[in-house]
Design a protein around this motif. Structure first.
Motif, short mmCIF file in Angstrom:
data_model
loop_
_atom_site.label_atom_id
_atom_site.label_comp_id
_atom_site.label_asym_id
_atom_site.label_seq_id
_atom_site.Cartn_x
_atom_site.Cartn_y
_atom_site.Cartn_z
N SER A 101 58.22 32.45 77.03
CA SER A 101 58.48 32.20 75.61
C SER A 101 58.37 33.49 74.81
CB SER A 101 57.52 31.13 75.07
OG SER A 101 56.22 31.41 75.49
N SER A 102 57.42 34.37 75.20
CA SER A 102 57.35 35.64 74.48
C SER A 102 58.52 36.53 74.84
CB SER A 102 56.03 36.34 74.81
OG SER A 102 55.95 36.60 76.18
N ALA A 103 58.98 36.49 76.11
CA ALA A 103 60.10 37.34 76.51
C ALA A 103 61.39 36.90 75.82
CB ALA A 103 60.27 37.29 78.02
N ALA B 34 67.77 31.99 90.60
CA ALA B 34 67.01 30.98 89.87
C ALA B 34 67.18 29.61 90.52
CB ALA B 34 67.47 30.93 88.42
N LEU B 35 68.39 29.32 91.01
CA LEU B 35 68.61 28.03 91.66
C LEU B 35 67.80 27.92 92.95
CD1 LEU B 35 72.35 27.13 91.18
CD2 LEU B 35 70.36 26.30 89.99
N GLY B 66 61.20 21.52 85.08
CA GLY B 66 61.68 21.07 83.80
C GLY B 66 61.78 22.17 82.79
N ALA B 67 60.69 22.86 82.54
CA ALA B 67 60.65 23.78 81.40
C ALA B 67 61.04 25.20 81.79
CB ALA B 67 59.25 23.76 80.81
N PHE B 72 64.76 29.90 82.21
CA PHE B 72 65.40 30.92 83.06
C PHE B 72 66.92 30.84 82.94
CE2 PHE B 72 61.68 31.58 85.96
CZ PHE B 72 61.72 32.95 85.92
N LEU B 73 67.45 29.65 83.18
CA LEU B 73 68.90 29.51 83.20
C LEU B 73 69.49 29.78 81.82
CD1 LEU B 73 69.26 26.44 85.55
CD2 LEU B 73 69.55 28.83 86.06
N PHE B 74 68.75 29.42 80.77
CA PHE B 74 69.24 29.71 79.43
C PHE B 74 69.31 31.22 79.20
CE2 PHE B 74 68.17 30.73 75.01
CZ PHE B 74 69.30 30.21 74.40
N VAL B 75 68.26 31.93 79.63
CA VAL B 75 68.26 33.39 79.44
C VAL B 75 69.38 34.01 80.25
CG1 VAL B 75 66.93 35.47 79.91
CG2 VAL B 75 65.85 33.55 78.83
N ILE B 76 69.59 33.54 81.48
CA ILE B 76 70.65 34.11 82.31
C ILE B 76 72.02 33.85 81.67
CG2 ILE B 76 71.80 33.87 84.53
CD1 ILE B 76 69.04 33.38 85.74
#
Lengths: 105, 151
Positions: A101-103, B34-35, B66-67, B72-76
């Protein structure tokens, strides 16, 4: 697969007949196998951190190392028959959430 | 019979755990990494179940699957294409050799220490009851007011 695991897991964790010294053996492999598996997982995480340049993959490899530590915590919680290690494992799980969350912020 | 089934489940889960961890390290596309981390987390949850940590296994799936994985996938997806060259391409580099040496040294160190110093202590599991690893037992153990040496 899920049903097999759910069928097998209770009999693996809790054991049936006590042995002569009052202790009860676990089904399946003993703690040493879990320790070796956790060491292999941790070495894989170290490999990823040192080998890759992408920060995303480095964070994923740190997750693997955290999970190896989690596996050890839970294995030793089972060895000593106390839940303290599981409590620490749950709090270790909260670490990547804070970092991510911070990153992302 | 139950022991054999537990061994089969353990071997399958451990092999899936290790191979998916290696896949995380060696995939060039972070999306696939990530997968495969999801597979790693799922097989670790199976191992937690075998160790009697039902609550930890459930929260492993919920929290990580879940979280964290969604984040991760959102950032990627947010950062776009991030593929880099395969770590094994272009022959052995000093970085790859050093990484393998460091990882192997850590592995050998852990196994030697465990094998030399902890051999006798690892073979006697404590006796547990049916409530081991349940949420109420974990809460009792984490509460500072009821923390006592003999639970």
């Amino acid at each position: 697969v899920t049903s097999i695991v759910l069928l097998v897991a209770p009999s693996a964790a809790s054991s049936s007949a006590p042995t002569h010294d009052g202790r009860t053996p676990m089904h399946g492999p003993d703690i040493t196998a879990y320790v070796v598996l956790a060491a292999l997982l941790f070495a894989t995480g170290v490999l990823g951190v040192t080998l890759r340049r992408s920060p995303l993959i480095i964070l994923l490899s740190v997750e693997i190392m955290l999970n190896a530590a989690n596996l050890l915590l839970i294995a030793f919680a089972r060895l000593h028959g106390r839940e303290d290690g599981q409590v620490f494992a749950v709090s270790v799980m909260a670490v990547p959430r804070r970092r991510w969350s911070s990153a992302s912020a | 019979m139950a022991n054999f089934l537990v061994w089969v489940v353990w071997v399958v889960a451990a092999a899936a755990c290790l191979s998916s961890a290696l896949a995380v390290v060696s995939f060039t596309n972070p999306f696939y990494s990530a997968l495969s981390l999801i597979g790693n987390l799922a097989s670790l949850a199976v191992l937690f179940l075998l160790l009697g940590g039902e609550f930890v296994a459930a929260s492993q799936v919920l929290v990580y699957g879940g979280a964290v994985m969604v984040m991760f996938l959102f950032v990627i997806a947010y950062l776009g294409e991030l593929s880099e060259a395969s770590p094994w391409s272009g022959g052995p580099s000093w970085q790859a050799i050093g990484a393998i040496l460091a990882g192997g040294a850590l592995l050998v160190e852990v196994i030697v220490v465990v094998g030399l110093r902890a051999g006798g202590f690892l073979s006697h599991e404590a006796q547990i009851d049916r409530s081991f690893g349940s949420p109420s037992a974990s809460a009792r153990s984490s509460s500072p007011t009821t923390c006592s040496p003999s639970r």
